[in-house]
Design an enzyme around this catalytic site. Sequence first.
Site, mmCIF file in Angstrom:
data_model
loop_
_atom_site.group_PDB
_atom_site.id
_atom_site.type_symbol
_atom_site.label_atom_id
_atom_site.label_comp_id
_atom_site.label_asym_id
_atom_site.label_seq_id
_atom_site.Cartn_x
_atom_site.Cartn_y
_atom_site.Cartn_z
ATOM 1 N N GLU A 1 -5.064 8.369 -0.718
ATOM 2 C CA GLU A 1 -4.591 9.826 -0.572
ATOM 3 C C GLU A 1 -3.424 9.924 0.550
ATOM 4 O OE1 GLU A 1 -5.662 14.357 0.194
ATOM 5 O OE2 GLU A 1 -7.261 12.833 -0.149
ATOM 6 N N HIS A 2 -3.998 9.438 1.901
ATOM 7 C CA HIS A 2 -3.127 9.232 3.064
ATOM 8 C C HIS A 2 -2.894 7.653 3.345
ATOM 9 C CE1 HIS A 2 -3.747 13.484 3.728
ATOM 10 N NE2 HIS A 2 -5.079 13.466 3.359
ATOM 11 N N CYS A 3 -3.281 7.061 2.585
ATOM 12 C CA CYS A 3 -2.927 5.318 2.825
ATOM 13 C C CYS A 3 -3.324 4.771 4.263
ATOM 14 C CB CYS A 3 -1.599 5.189 2.540
ATOM 15 S SG CYS A 3 -0.894 3.558 2.838
ATOM 16 N N SER A 4 -4.421 5.246 4.668
ATOM 17 C CA SER A 4 -5.071 5.041 6.224
ATOM 18 C C SER A 4 -6.660 4.990 6.245
ATOM 19 C CB SER A 4 -4.325 6.169 7.162
ATOM 20 O OG SER A 4 -4.993 7.382 6.674
ATOM 21 N N LYS B 1 0.947 -1.154 -0.134
ATOM 22 C CA LYS B 1 0.020 -0.118 0.022
ATOM 23 C C LYS B 1 1.102 1.287 -0.134
ATOM 24 C CE LYS B 1 -0.650 0.000 5.116
ATOM 25 N NZ LYS B 1 -1.616 -0.261 6.099
#
Length: 738
Positions: A384-387, A272
């Site tokens: 976008e934030h990988c979260s 990711k």
Amino acid sequence: MLSLGSGGGKSTKPSFVSYVTPEDMKIKEKEEGLRSKHPYLLPGEVVFCSANHVLKYTQEDASQRGVYGTLLCTNFKIAFISGESASQETAPPFRNKLLSENDIPLTCVDHIYGVSDEKKKLIIGGQVKSKYPSKLIIQCKDLRVFHFSLTYAKEEEAKKIFQGIVHHSLEPKSLKCVFAFSYCETASTSQASRKSSLTLMFETKEDWSMELGRTKGNCKVSSANEDYAISEKLPQFFVVPFAVSDDDILRFLGKGIPFWCWSHHSGCALFKMACLPTIQEDGISQKYMHRMLDAVTQDQLCPVKIEDLSSCLPALQDLQLSYNKFKQLFLIDSTTEFWVSDMKWFSSLENSGWLEIIRQCLMKAVEIVDYLESAHTSVLIVEEHCSDLCCVLSSLVQIMLDPYYRTRSGFQSLIQKEWVAGGHSFLDRCNHLYQKEKEAPAPVFLLFLECVWQLLQQHAPAFQFSETYLTVLSDSINIPLFSTFLFNSQHHRDTAMKSGHPEAQRSPLNFPSVWDWSLQFDCKAQSLFTNPLYVEKPIQDKALRKTSHQKHQRQLSLPNTLSKPSPRKGFFKEETDNLKKIFLGKRISKWLNPTESSKELYESWQRKPLDYQGLLLPYLDGPAVQVWMQRYLRWVPEAQIFGGGSITTVNRVLELASEIQDLQKEVERRSCRMNSSIAWKQVYSGPPLSARLSSFPFTATHAWSFKPAIPSSIRQGLGSVSSLADKEDDDSQGSGVL
């Protein structure tokens, strides 16, 4: 008003007026009992305000029935203490040690409504005036609804409790005001922090090395962010391809780096990545991305497929909007409201779009599984934030492919790895602080649990944990005590732990983990977390596997396969399941069709012998994606079934397990081997099946008086019962009783 007779044959006008209402007489009778009752307070919990003579209503139409008691607001919860002691029949089958049946954590409050002059108004924090409503309606994030009457309380007490509840539950607050800090400062170390030895917390380099070795991944554990030297959002340790250097990680503060999630036995892996920040020179970003992709292919010796979630899954705002519509179906105030909503159940359910979002997530996870399992291609999930949704997809893929994550300890380790260490913003997404300027809240983690529940209810023998475990885990999100769901990152947690103790000689705070279930439940209650249908090892005998292989359970039901329409569409039908298929089939053309490769994956998986310890794929047709009944309908009395529901099978297996255990103990006793080293684990089977409700174990056995008939006010509007079968809802698609 009471009248006294004159003693003669002629009656006189009433000569006596009572200024004491029956409610006042009841209050005086119970006043002494209320004074003797005190709330159970946890370490560090203090009472802010309270009000006596508060009436808690039951969900009954126009009955105004309820119980009197004291309403309190502490720095942890809203509590109602009744003057009546609950009997064993009405007590919940298992209770939470931290919360009683009438307790509401402050972070669990969703909305508060005030009722004055029979007008219902939404209460907004920061806009409370000196007046207070006569009735208070509190809607909780776990779908409970409480009705409190302040009519009989003293004016000053009623005003204080109303303003206190609104202030402490709806208005913005700082992180230090969350109860976990008061609890950890007061509770002992053993009470505050006790972690499960089988759950990997992924806080050390050794935990990552152990997971990397278990999956035989061809990557390295990086400590470039030790002491959060590069980024506060990243964990101190993580796994990256060998070709990724510390300078690469430092260049964009961790963005654009392929972080390892899991390795397939074929050599490919799941990664990711967070999107690169906006750069004016596109050539720099493209060159950097090509080098990162080369790093993945160089180590894994497999091609790479990039999955950009922003183009195929809904945005977080759409996710929140859909769930807000969905949860309104279960926030039932009265019996009448239930039956009115039931008439438009299917159309309201479809308009919310929540089940469709669940289906989209499962479908995208299947596509990623197909690349890893069939094409032997590494997959790089980009967000976008990988979260957020990246955590949902990576977790679902690993659950489908790796049976270890379908055990309880493996599932908890997965959440620690992908969500806690992965930097999911639990504090902001759950909106525990009601900070309006923060990022928009969204039920991302709940969406993940919903997807896991779909897999669990379709393939129950593949999971070691039960539906009850998932429901309790979803409830624990809104308990402001556990570090698991209280911070936005590991750095956020570590900073909060240290800042509470500026003196060097004092140790940092120890926040409890949600995985220490002994803080909430005793051993008997925790036994309900284990799925009695779990198949620990695959059956070796092929003949037995074929006999247990039911054809209809393994049949592929694709979204574009429509059910045959019934010649009659009605409100009541003999087969409710057929009605669901008809209703959902007419709208199925709007859904995305699976790719050809996914169809081949399903067909290949279908031809193989049934193996619950192998690959697991969800059914994605309309009727297969269902509502999480236990979580959403457990507080709705009208939706309960005495001795029925899907929980009946599990409860029956628990009873059989308890009987087998008793027989084994008797055999041990008779064979005079009482000193045997066998340690029997307690099995809790609960009350008899005939006395249970379909929402067992969260509701009492005989807590409500059920009304099997439709209320007369609605029946008159519908006409005769015989004509109900010919009626349709507003969309002319049919509706039905849930």
